[in-house]
Design a protein around this motif. Structure first.
Motif, short mmCIF file in Angstrom:
data_model
loop_
_atom_site.label_atom_id
_atom_site.label_comp_id
_atom_site.label_asym_id
_atom_site.label_seq_id
_atom_site.Cartn_x
_atom_site.Cartn_y
_atom_site.Cartn_z
N MET A 1 0.84 -1.17 0.00
CA MET A 1 0.00 0.00 0.00
C MET A 1 0.89 1.24 0.00
SD MET A 1 -2.90 1.23 2.72
CE MET A 1 -1.81 1.31 4.11
N LEU A 2 0.51 2.21 -0.79
CA LEU A 2 1.23 3.47 -0.90
C LEU A 2 0.36 4.56 -0.29
CD1 LEU A 2 3.75 4.75 -2.13
CD2 LEU A 2 2.49 5.01 -4.26
N CYS A 3 0.91 5.36 0.62
CA CYS A 3 0.12 6.38 1.30
C CYS A 3 0.92 7.67 1.37
CB CYS A 3 -0.23 5.91 2.71
SG CYS A 3 -1.33 7.02 3.59
N PHE A 4 0.24 8.83 1.18
CA PHE A 4 0.91 10.12 1.19
C PHE A 4 -0.02 11.14 1.83
CE2 PHE A 4 4.32 12.65 -0.25
CZ PHE A 4 3.82 13.88 -0.64
N GLU A 61 -8.92 0.25 -4.79
CA GLU A 61 -8.17 -0.97 -5.12
C GLU A 61 -8.71 -1.59 -6.39
OE1 GLU A 61 -10.46 -4.13 -2.20
OE2 GLU A 61 -8.52 -3.33 -1.60
N LYS A 62 -7.82 -2.27 -7.07
CA LYS A 62 -8.17 -2.98 -8.30
C LYS A 62 -9.01 -4.19 -7.95
CE LYS A 62 -3.70 -1.87 -10.41
NZ LYS A 62 -2.46 -2.46 -10.97
N SER A 86 -0.34 3.41 -8.54
CA SER A 86 0.05 2.09 -8.03
C SER A 86 1.42 1.64 -8.52
CB SER A 86 -1.01 1.06 -8.44
OG SER A 86 -1.10 1.00 -9.86
N SER A 87 2.09 2.45 -9.31
CA SER A 87 3.42 2.09 -9.81
C SER A 87 4.44 2.43 -8.74
CB SER A 87 3.72 2.85 -11.10
OG SER A 87 5.00 2.52 -11.56
N THR A 88 5.23 1.46 -8.34
CA THR A 88 6.19 1.66 -7.25
C THR A 88 7.64 1.62 -7.72
OG1 THR A 88 6.32 -0.70 -6.78
CG2 THR A 88 4.62 0.57 -5.61
N GLY A 91 7.24 -2.61 -9.45
CA GLY A 91 6.06 -3.36 -9.86
C GLY A 91 4.80 -2.57 -9.60
N GLU A 92 3.67 -3.24 -9.74
CA GLU A 92 2.37 -2.61 -9.54
C GLU A 92 1.74 -3.09 -8.25
OE1 GLU A 92 0.51 -0.36 -11.47
OE2 GLU A 92 2.34 -0.11 -12.64
N LEU A 93 1.21 -2.15 -7.47
CA LEU A 93 0.43 -2.49 -6.30
C LEU A 93 -1.03 -2.67 -6.71
CD1 LEU A 93 1.87 0.12 -3.77
CD2 LEU A 93 2.42 -2.30 -3.91
N ASP A 94 -1.83 -3.27 -5.86
CA ASP A 94 -3.24 -3.48 -6.15
C ASP A 94 -4.12 -2.38 -5.58
OD1 ASP A 94 -2.84 -5.81 -7.62
OD2 ASP A 94 -2.92 -7.06 -5.83
N ASP A 95 -3.53 -1.44 -4.79
CA ASP A 95 -4.35 -0.38 -4.23
C ASP A 95 -3.56 0.91 -4.09
OD1 ASP A 95 -2.74 -1.18 -2.11
OD2 ASP A 95 -4.29 -0.86 -0.62
N VAL A 96 -4.29 2.01 -3.93
CA VAL A 96 -3.70 3.33 -3.74
C VAL A 96 -4.48 4.02 -2.63
CG1 VAL A 96 -3.35 5.61 -4.78
CG2 VAL A 96 -3.03 3.57 -6.17
#
Length: 104
Positions: A1-4, A61-62, A86-88, A91-96
């Motif tokens: 999970m990516l959080c800002f 989320e996807k 979701s690009s890290t 790779g790709e995450l499934d949620d933002v």
């Protein structure tokens, strides 16, 4: 999970919108001072939240677990105030998750 988290100020009369950009199926929640609402869709969608201030948290989320990039943006008036995807890099995450604080 990516959080800002970021603080944003601007004109209180400007409408706040959340834009989801993803070609597949997705779902999530938007939480602001009025509560939490569930969102879902397929493809790109823009949700108008009206003139709001305070905390805004969007989690999307996807549903199809596809490899395309999922992007969530907060827009005030005509300006994108914050955007996450979701690009890290690895790779790709499934949620933002996007968290901002809107001031008047």
């Amino acid at each position: 999970m990516l959080c800002f988290v970021v603080g944003i100020s601007g004109c209180i009369s400007s409408s706040v919108k959340v834009a989801v950009d993803y070609p597949g199926s997705w779902n999530g929640t938007i939480t602001d001072s009025s509560g939490t609402q569930t969102i879902e869709g397929t493809g790109n969608k823009t949700i108008d939240l009206g003139s709001i201030t305070g905390s805004l948290r969007v989690k999307v989320e996807k549903k199809d677990k596809g490899s395309d990039t999922l992007t969530v943006s907060a827009i005030r008036g005509d300006e994108t105030v914050n955007s996450m995807n979701s690009s890290t890099g690895s790779g790709e995450l499934d949620d933002v998750t996007l968290s901002i604080y809107l001031t008047s």
